[in-house]
Enzyme design. Sequence first.
Site, mmCIF file in Angstrom:
data_model
loop_
_atom_site.group_PDB
_atom_site.id
_atom_site.type_symbol
_atom_site.label_atom_id
_atom_site.label_comp_id
_atom_site.label_asym_id
_atom_site.label_seq_id
_atom_site.Cartn_x
_atom_site.Cartn_y
_atom_site.Cartn_z
ATOM 1 C CG ASP A 199 -2.046 -0.954 1.148
ATOM 2 O OD1 ASP A 199 -2.061 -1.752 0.186
ATOM 3 O OD2 ASP A 199 -2.908 -0.942 2.047
ATOM 4 C CG ASP A 200 0.160 3.791 2.162
ATOM 5 O OD1 ASP A 200 -1.030 3.745 1.801
ATOM 6 O OD2 ASP A 200 0.536 3.665 3.339
ATOM 7 C CG HIS A 240 -3.726 7.379 2.518
ATOM 8 N ND1 HIS A 240 -3.911 7.315 3.878
ATOM 9 C CD2 HIS A 240 -3.294 6.154 2.146
ATOM 10 C CE1 HIS A 240 -3.608 6.112 4.316
ATOM 11 N NE2 HIS A 240 -3.234 5.377 3.272
ATOM 12 C CG HIS A 279 2.436 -0.142 4.472
ATOM 13 N ND1 HIS A 279 2.206 -1.020 5.521
ATOM 14 C CD2 HIS A 279 1.299 0.576 4.322
ATOM 15 C CE1 HIS A 279 0.991 -0.831 5.996
ATOM 16 N NE2 HIS A 279 0.409 0.132 5.284
#
Length: 740
Positions: free
Chosen positions: A103-104, A158, A255
């Site tokens: 993620d991210d 986000h 992540h």
Amino acid sequence: MASRTNRRTARKTRRTGGSTAARRRRLPLRHLLPLLLLLALAAMLMLRGYVHSEILADHRIRPETTADHVPEKILEGGPVIDTRGPKATTLDVPDHRIVLTFDDGPDPTWTPKVLDVLRKHHAHGVFFITGTMASRHPDLVRRMAAEGHEIGLHTFNHPDLSLQTRKRIDWELSQNQMALAGAVGIRSSLFRPPYSSTASALDDHTWPVTRYVGSRGYITVLTTDDSEDWRKPGVQEIVHNSTPKNGKGAIVLMHDSGGDRHQTVQALDRLLPELKQRGYRFQNLTEALDAPSAHTEVTGPDLWKGKAWVFLVGASDTITDVLVVGLAVIGFLVLARFGLMLLLSGIHVRRTRRKGFTWGPDAPVTEPVSVLVPAYNEAKCIENTVRSLMRSEHPIEVLVIDDGSADGTARIVEDLDLPNVRVVRQLNAGKPAALNRGIANARHDLIVMMDGDTVFEPATVRELVQPFADPRVGAVAGNAKVGNKDTLIGAWQHIEYVMGFNLDRRLYDVLRCMPTIPGAVGAFRRSALDRVGGMSDDTLAEDTDITMAIHRDGWRVVYAEKARAWTEAPESVQQLWSQRYRWSYGTMQAIWKHRRALVERGPSGRFGRVGLPLVALFMIVAPLLAPLFDVFLFYGLVFGPTGKTIAAWFGVLGIQAACAAYAFVLDRERLTPLISLPLQQLLYRQLMYVVLLQSWITALTGGRLRWQKLRRKGQVAAPPGETPASRQAGKQAVDQGAAR
């Protein structure tokens, strides 16, 4: 006769810049270009700040709530939730299959390392990208797709979607898709909400979001195992948290952005071979579910819109990087300039104010002086100007050169019937021609030039000509001061004159490269003027042009701080704009005209390699870049870090205030006007920036700028402090001049 009339009309058209209709066609674009450039710059910075918003790890404390409206089969079902149809369904990953999700990202530091580990172990995964990061690093998104990984959406910047409106959710999804399309030309049907975890954690706040995104065509992908790498618990703990129990399939949360991910990379390099030996396969989600690919190709307007978006984001980053370099340059220039000012102005003051100081072996200078006053429509000011000269403590003759005035300027001077005051009339030909006419009619070898709206103190002429005691001096700059400083714009110009002009002149005097003798108060040797051909109309800054020419001819040009003159500064923004536009453009013309001095030898080469670079840096480059301080102040206030930004801006302001106070003390001025210094830096500096930018545009586009007459009110008079004794001294000086 008709031919002569046509020639006069042509000359007038050239002086005024063409017909009114032509000016209407030309001027608006030139005036609008600086504004358009500023708006474009602001848009680029806003875009850059927006796509650089900070991404936090997928962890936050949610408020306690119930799951009364979440179906039981969803809470107890698999991590893949499909709400696209009338009935919500869930899917589990088959045993011994692991879907690694990241993620991210993409992050320029950690995503390539994660991709390297996956490629090393022949494993695939799913990257849930944010639109902000994908817009900034499209090359990494392309690498993900090229190496066979699946890409899903993680919103644009986000937010917690359970706290957003449906309109905001749609916007987050569409912007995320646009960034993906611009980066790699595909759409994705996979979606993971920020701050999500397992299906059992859904509640009455998050379930409506899941249902809504399903109605928009997305499959929600949650997790079964959280590596908790965002806590940085250690490599062994991350491996333990990411290992499924009893051979079951899993969707593992990791992540590749949001902070230091070196533990994630190390854990991944250990996890993959260990679980492969235990029979696990690391696949994309659709591979693990034996489903069609989640990617579809984007074509047509959506593709070009995405590409345009990615291009603009890249351009905003490039522009910002250039601006940061510019900010470093202007920071260095400002500090260097202030340092030179403080050092060299101190040297100048100690040298000229020491006891027994004289300018040269022929001191004091007592020979009479010719004062030239070029005047064009100065009816409101000319009487004050001439009467101030009559109080001079030095013998003078006054020549008022009326340059075709239409308001009776010449008649006003003639009606005064003052001794040693002559009026020379000519057809309108411009200030340089008027000054040359005055030089030709002057009786004396020392010539003082002033503007028709300027007032001299009784001692001004005497102090102005004393440096000619040194036979090497060809010209002298006086101390021009703002006489109408009781308005805000006047106070700002007063600060500029005292700090920006007079401190600079002390600096240039010591370095022997004075760039400008101010038109309001300057003195010349006739021989120096004759050797360089007199005043030229090649540029709009004839005072800068003649000063540079005198330097190149080998003469010294110095600053006489006690030769004070009071001038009427513009009182409106429009008038100030017109004046500074002409000054800036004229200075550029003068630098270009004298550019050969950079490669010449002797005095010309010395001035060219010292004076021209300093003038270009401090009068053109530095003012053009100075507003970057305020641009980044605004940027920092909006996007952070706010505290450091404010501290840095006030630090620069403090340095400027200290230098300004020093300049005011040297000039024996009251410090009260400095109260408006912060406002001057925020507003006045921006105006000067736009003026300079417009001058650059005019120069680069080959435009021509006409002379513009400023409206005067004639409100500047002799400063307080005049005494009967000084008036008597002035009368005696006039009588002596008449006798000679």
